[in-house]
Design an enzyme around this catalytic site. Structure first.
Site, PDB file in Angstrom:
ATOM      1  CB  VAL A 182      -0.782  -0.203   1.269  1.00 25.06           C
ATOM      2  CG1 VAL A 182      -1.663   1.243   1.164  1.00 25.06           C
ATOM      3  CG2 VAL A 182      -2.031  -1.117   1.097  1.00 25.06           C
ATOM      4  CG  LEU A 185      -1.358   1.843  -4.903  1.00 21.34           C
ATOM      5  CD1 LEU A 185      -0.962   1.826  -6.205  1.00 21.34           C
ATOM      6  CD2 LEU A 185      -2.559   1.126  -4.381  1.00 21.34           C
ATOM      7  CG  HIS A 186       0.834   6.985  -0.302  1.00 21.43           C
ATOM      8  ND1 HIS A 186      -0.233   7.966  -0.776  1.00 21.43           N
ATOM      9  CD2 HIS A 186       1.457   7.883   0.691  1.00 21.43           C
ATOM     10  CE1 HIS A 186      -0.324   9.021  -0.043  1.00 21.43           C
ATOM     11  NE2 HIS A 186       0.741   9.243   0.679  1.00 21.43           N
ATOM     12  CB  VAL A 187       5.491   6.335  -2.674  1.00 21.45           C
ATOM     13  CG1 VAL A 187       6.795   7.062  -3.550  1.00 21.45           C
ATOM     14  CG2 VAL A 187       5.686   6.341  -1.249  1.00 21.45           C
TER      15      VAL A 187
END
Length: 231
Positions: A182, A185-187
């Site tokens: 996660v 994915l955020h970065v």
């Protein structure tokens, strides 16, 4: 403030005065500081956790002063992460509640990947993808702190049996793998959507960025400013 500049068209028949782009405040200094404390805590936890996860990664303990220090500091950083994230959680939870337009946004995800956002619904401050990150992080951090406390023998050895601690260790490891995914994915999303990083570095985004990605939110800010010009 940057000065406006004159732009001459190639045909020479027009002169435009171009000023600095409109800036929209997205995050205040307290929220940004809260975000970066959370991010730094998570990175340190990932490194120290991986160091304790497998012998081939034990060399990472050198970043924390050795194996014993890593084992001691890992749960402490975990508590810091939990407190920091849930301060952030209570500040942002209302804006991350699911909305009807989120379903439409997800159904048009292909248009987003093709950079055809004009086909997407007008969005508030966060889209469905950002809300997924928010709720995934929230759930996984709760799992990690609960299982982490169950594994913390120094303080919970008399409260948790060995079989239960073994299950907690397995669940903790699985949750850690998921939160790494996660986080990546955020970065990636922050770099992929151009102009997003400035929201958490300077606290502002351009008016064009706001209009393209979060038009409903921008309109709400504009209405609020009209009703209270001093804001």
């Amino acid at each position: 403030m940057r000065r406006s500049r004159r732009v001459y068209s190639q045909s020479g028949d027009r002169i435009e005065e171009v000023g600095p782009p409109v800036e929209v405040r997205r995050y205040g200094p307290v929220t940004r500081a809260n975000h970066w404390v959370t991010a730094l805590s998570l990175i340190l936890l990932l490194l120290s956790g991986l160091a304790l996860f497998h012998p081939s990664l034990f060399f990472l303990t050198g970043l924390f002063g050795g194996g014993q220090t890593t084992r001691w500091i890992h749960p402490i950083i975990g508590i810091i992460l939990f407190v920091s994230f849930f301060i952030l959680f209570f500040r942002l939870v209302r804006l991350n509640l699911p909305r009807r337009e989120d379903v439409v946004w997800v159904s048009h995800i292909n248009d987003l990947l093709k950079d055809k956002e004009e086909k997407l619904p007008e969005l508030g401050k966060y889209n469905a993808g950002q809300k997924f990150i928010f709720w995934a992080m929230s759930g996984l951090i709760v799992v990690l702190i609960v299982t982490g406390l169950m594994m913390w023998e120094q303080y919970t050895a008399h409260l948790v049996s060995i079989p239960v601690r073994r299950i907690a260790t397995l669940v903790h490891a699985l949750a850690a793998v998921l939160i790494i995914c996660v986080f990546i994915l955020h970065v990636y999303a922050a770099f992929w959507t151009r102009g997003t990083l400035s929201a958490m570095t300077r606290g502002t985004v351009t008016g064009g960025w706001s209009w393209k990605h979060h038009r409903k939110w921008l309109k709400e800010l504009a209405r609020r400013r009209q009703s209270d010009p001093a804001e």
